[in-house]
Motif scaffolding. Structure first.
Motif, PDB file in Angstrom:
ATOM      1  N   GLU A 110       0.804  -1.235   0.000  1.00 44.75           N
ATOM      2  CA  GLU A 110       0.000   0.000   0.000  1.00 44.75           C
ATOM      3  C   GLU A 110       0.837   1.285   0.000  1.00 44.75           C
ATOM      4  N   ARG A 111       2.089   1.209   0.512  1.00 39.05           N
ATOM      5  CA  ARG A 111       2.952   2.405   0.514  1.00 39.05           C
ATOM      6  C   ARG A 111       4.339   1.980   0.048  1.00 39.05           C
ATOM      7  N   ILE A 112       4.469   1.792  -1.267  1.00 36.16           N
ATOM      8  CA  ILE A 112       5.743   1.305  -1.790  1.00 36.16           C
ATOM      9  C   ILE A 112       6.677   2.496  -1.986  1.00 36.16           C
ATOM     10  N   PHE A 132       7.844  -6.323   8.607  1.00 28.96           N
ATOM     11  CA  PHE A 132       6.796  -5.604   7.874  1.00 28.96           C
ATOM     12  C   PHE A 132       7.449  -4.512   7.045  1.00 28.96           C
ATOM     13  N   GLU A 133       7.052  -4.420   5.796  1.00 30.50           N
ATOM     14  CA  GLU A 133       7.691  -3.465   4.899  1.00 30.50           C
ATOM     15  C   GLU A 133       6.655  -2.758   4.041  1.00 30.50           C
ATOM     16  N   ASP A 134       6.709  -1.461   4.040  1.00 33.58           N
ATOM     17  CA  ASP A 134       5.919  -0.634   3.133  1.00 33.58           C
ATOM     18  C   ASP A 134       4.409  -0.872   3.225  1.00 33.58           C
ATOM     19  N   PHE A 135       3.936  -1.049   4.455  1.00 39.65           N
ATOM     20  CA  PHE A 135       2.491  -0.995   4.727  1.00 39.65           C
ATOM     21  C   PHE A 135       2.142   0.484   4.890  1.00 39.65           C
ATOM     22  N   ASP A 143      10.442  -2.253   9.447  1.00 43.73           N
ATOM     23  CA  ASP A 143      11.645  -1.620   8.912  1.00 43.73           C
ATOM     24  C   ASP A 143      11.456  -0.117   8.731  1.00 43.73           C
ATOM     25  N   ASP A 144      10.276   0.296   8.293  1.00 42.85           N
ATOM     26  CA  ASP A 144      10.037   1.719   8.003  1.00 42.85           C
ATOM     27  C   ASP A 144       9.975   2.545   9.284  1.00 42.85           C
ATOM     28  N   ILE A 145       9.436   1.945  10.341  1.00 41.28           N
ATOM     29  CA  ILE A 145       9.346   2.662  11.616  1.00 41.28           C
ATOM     30  C   ILE A 145      10.649   2.476  12.406  1.00 41.28           C
TER      31      ILE A 145
HETATM   32 MG   LIG Z   1      10.324   0.494   3.327  1.00 41.82          MG
END
Ligand SMILES: [Mg+2]
Ligand SMILES: NC(=O)C1=CN([C@@H]2O[C@H](COP(=O)(O)OP(=O)(O)OC[C@H]3O[C@@H](n4cnc5c(N)ncnc54)[C@H](OP(=O)(O)O)[C@@H]3O)[C@@H](O)[C@H]2O)C=CC1
Ligand SMILES: CC(=O)C(=O)O
Length: 589
Positions: free
Chosen positions: A189-191, A279-282, A303-305
């Protein structure tokens, strides 16, 4: 029958799916223990030889097969006479890749290689990491995801869609490798900063896991990329005849939560408690919730957080050598208050509070964030998403970033908005007028979404800025001096972080492990790096860096009582290095 007796001793049922059958082989999927009416997966294993050996990417060595191996494995005549060692194969392939002008062609050549000869793929990636990282990772992977439907040749990873509801455990069993240690999962959803790419987000878990192996040394067979397809709200994709995912709007609410619950349960059931789920790019409306929900029951890492927080904290701590002062002497301003922005802010505030022995509520006040509606201030508190509320400090409303720079007077400006060119000339000049040496981090990916370019950062600050970005930029010459921008990307952290969890057998992720990873990374920046204005070490040393990160993370896991691999190895750096995958060809008997 020894293990069956052991199972009985341990109180396990004889029909336990992990029970062993005669011969001591673990019956991982319970085929032998299943009753006649239970369904099993008819897996078979055989020794690859001849034509099928050449088509098996895990074992294929191409022209590097020796005379003896060619004789022994029915390869005679299937290969031309020349024997070309791996080093020479690597040289030839690098030449071929360099001949492609378009990055996406290089990406496709690398993916073809991975499908043909996995060890050679990793040999190239490890030995030429600085050159190939922008190909298999950001920025090119972003374009690959956008065009995934057209360039898609063979499926990589597991696709779990709403159609698989109720049978996710069975789907996991279709994956040929059983000893999985790391899963990277996205719902697309957020690539990067490219938005909702639905099922085509698969390029991201595939790319991240290639880095897990190349940069962190986790075996490729222990890595599993997964895309959860709950639909997409991207109209262009829904109308694209080559789109590879479900043609429906995204499922939300209970339907989404139930699918994720089934997935997380199946993962634990199939791979046990020690499998790491990254979790990646949710999108942020799911990411924070999933992390909070599964952080107490599973080994999960966002990873994003979290990875981004750890890498940015490392860069900031390293930069203090150039900027001067302690962490708490600085004032931070973020453009973007989502996963990356608030994740970083929280870890910086935590580190500050530990260093200054001050309450978190106090240290948070050194950090300000701007979202699409302006500066986050207390008068907006009621309408803010929960992850923004801790940052709603007392201040009059400020409508944009320029106003915020003038009002807050930050020493450090961080871009995590996903929107390109939002650090305008006016904003950067305003920052430079307040600071002798402003630190500017334009984290958004890919390059098109970077808040500013390296050239803009150096030119508009008249060469005063220390600059790092999420996607790489080439060195810039300003008034006869060459400035080398750093790459502030979570790729410095997650491979070593994951390796640390794996080698210690950690069962949960703890914030202190993120601080340890950060400290390990900052400690790898040398005087020589600082002299060039760099706040991160070069990626060419990444395996050594990852081993150091892994060791610190593992040490923290042991200290916190979260490690299950006992006894604790004495030299964790050496142990981490010894666990790392090597892409060198093996000799076949
Ligand atoms: Mg990412
Ligand atoms: N370098 C690295 O290692 C990493 C980089 N990133 C990059 O960071 C970016 C953001 O990711 P993430 O935090 O997950 O995304 P989110 O969607 O969670 O957050 C984006 C934030 O930016 C704000 N925003 C969007 N447009 C504007 C604008 N024009 N002006 C001001 N604020 C704006 C949003 O505001 P609002 O809340 O009001 O909608 C939101 O707060 C992506 O490009 C991603 O690639 C992410 C992780 C790691
Ligand atoms: C780097 C990364 O994880 C992102 O841009 O989302």
């Amino acid at each position: 029958m020894e293990s069956t007796l052991k199972d009985l001793r341990d109180g396990a049922s004889v029909l336990h799916p992990k029970s062993s059958v005669a011969g001591g082989v673990t019956d991982i999927y319970g085929e032998d223990a299943a009753t006649e009416d239970q369904l099993v997966t008819p897996w078979t294993f055989s020794v690859a030889s001849g034509y099928s050996l050449l088509r098996d990417p895990q074992h294929n060595k191409g022209l590097a097969f020796t005379e003896r191996e060619r004789d022994a494995h029915y390869l005679c005549g299937l290969l031309p006479p020349a024997i070309i060692p791996q080093q020479l194969q690597e040289k030839k392939l690098m030449q071929n890749i360099r001949n492609y002008q378009v990055p996406l062609q290089k990406y496709m050549a690398m993916m073809d290689l991975e499908e043909r000869n996995e060890r050679l793929f990793y040999k190239l990636l490890i030995d030429n990491v600085e050159e190939l990282l922008p190909i298999v990772y950001t920025p090119t992977v972003g374009e690959a995801c956008q065009k995934y439907g057209s360039i898609f040749k063979r499926p990589q990873g597991l696709y779990i869609s709403l159609k698989e509801r109720g049978k996710i455990l069975e789907v996991l069993k279709n994956w040929p490798q059983r000893s999985i240690q790391v899963i990277v999962v996205t719902d697309g959803e957020r690539i990067l900063g490219l938005g909702d790419l639905g099922c085509q987000g698969m390029g991201i878990p595939v790319g991240k896991l290639a880095l897990y192996t190349a940069l962190g040394g986790v075996r490729p067979s222990a890595c599993l990329p997964i895309t959860i397809d709950v639909g997409t709200n991207n109209e262009t994709l829904l109308n694209d005849e080559f789109y590879i995912g479900l043609r429906q709007k995204r499922a939300t609410g209970q339907e989404y939560a139930e699918l994720l619950q089934e997935f997380m349960t199946a993962v634990k059931q199939n791979y046990g408690e020690k499998v790491l789920v990254q979790f990646e790019d949710f999108a942020n409306h799911n990411a924070f919730e999933l992390l909070a929900k599964y952080g107490t029951t599973h080994l999960v890492f966002n990873d994003d957080i979290q990875g981004t927080a750890s890498v940015v904290l490392a860069g900031v701590v390293a930069a203090l050598k150039l900027l001067g002062g302690k962490l708490s002497d600085h004032t931070f301003l973020f453009l973007g208050a989502g996963e990356a922005g608030t994740g970083i802010a929280e870890l910086i505030a935590l580190e500050m509070s530990k260093q200054a022995k001050a309450p978190l509520e106090e240290t948070r006040k050194k950090i300000w964030l701007v979202d699409s509606k302006g500066l986050i201030v207390s008068s907006r508190k009621e309408s803010l998403q929960h992850f923004k509320k801790p940052w709603a400090h007392e201040h009059e409303p400020v409508k944009d970033l320029l106003g915020a720079v003038k009002a807050i007077k930050p020493t450090i400006l961080i871009g995590s908005s996903g929107v390109g060119r939002t650090f305008t000339k006016e904003i950067i000049e305003a920052l430079a007028s307040i600071n002798e040496k402003p630190l500017i981090m334009a984290l958004s990916n890919p390059t098109s979404q970077s808040e500013c370019t390296a050239e803009e950062a150096y030119n508009w600050t008249k060469g005063k800025a220390i600059f790092a970005s999420g996607s790489p930029f080439d060195p810039v010459e300003y008034e006869g001096k060459v400035f080398v921008p750093g790459q502030a990307n979570n790729a410095y952290i997650f491979p070593g972080f994951g390796l640390g969890l794996v080698i210690s057998g950690a069962i949960r992720v703890h914030d202190d492990m993120l601080l340890s990873a950060s400290e390990a990374l900052a400690g790898q920046v040398t005087e020589e790096n600082f002299e060039k204005g760099l706040i991160y070490p070069p990626f060419s040393n990444i395996r050594k860096i990852s081993a150091n990160i892994a060791a610190k993370v593992a040490a923290k896991a042991y200290e916190l009582g979260l490690a299950t691999h006992l006894p604790r190895p004495t030299d964790l750096v050496k142990y981490a290095e010894s666990c790392m995958y090597s892409p060198v060809y093996r000799n076949y008997r």
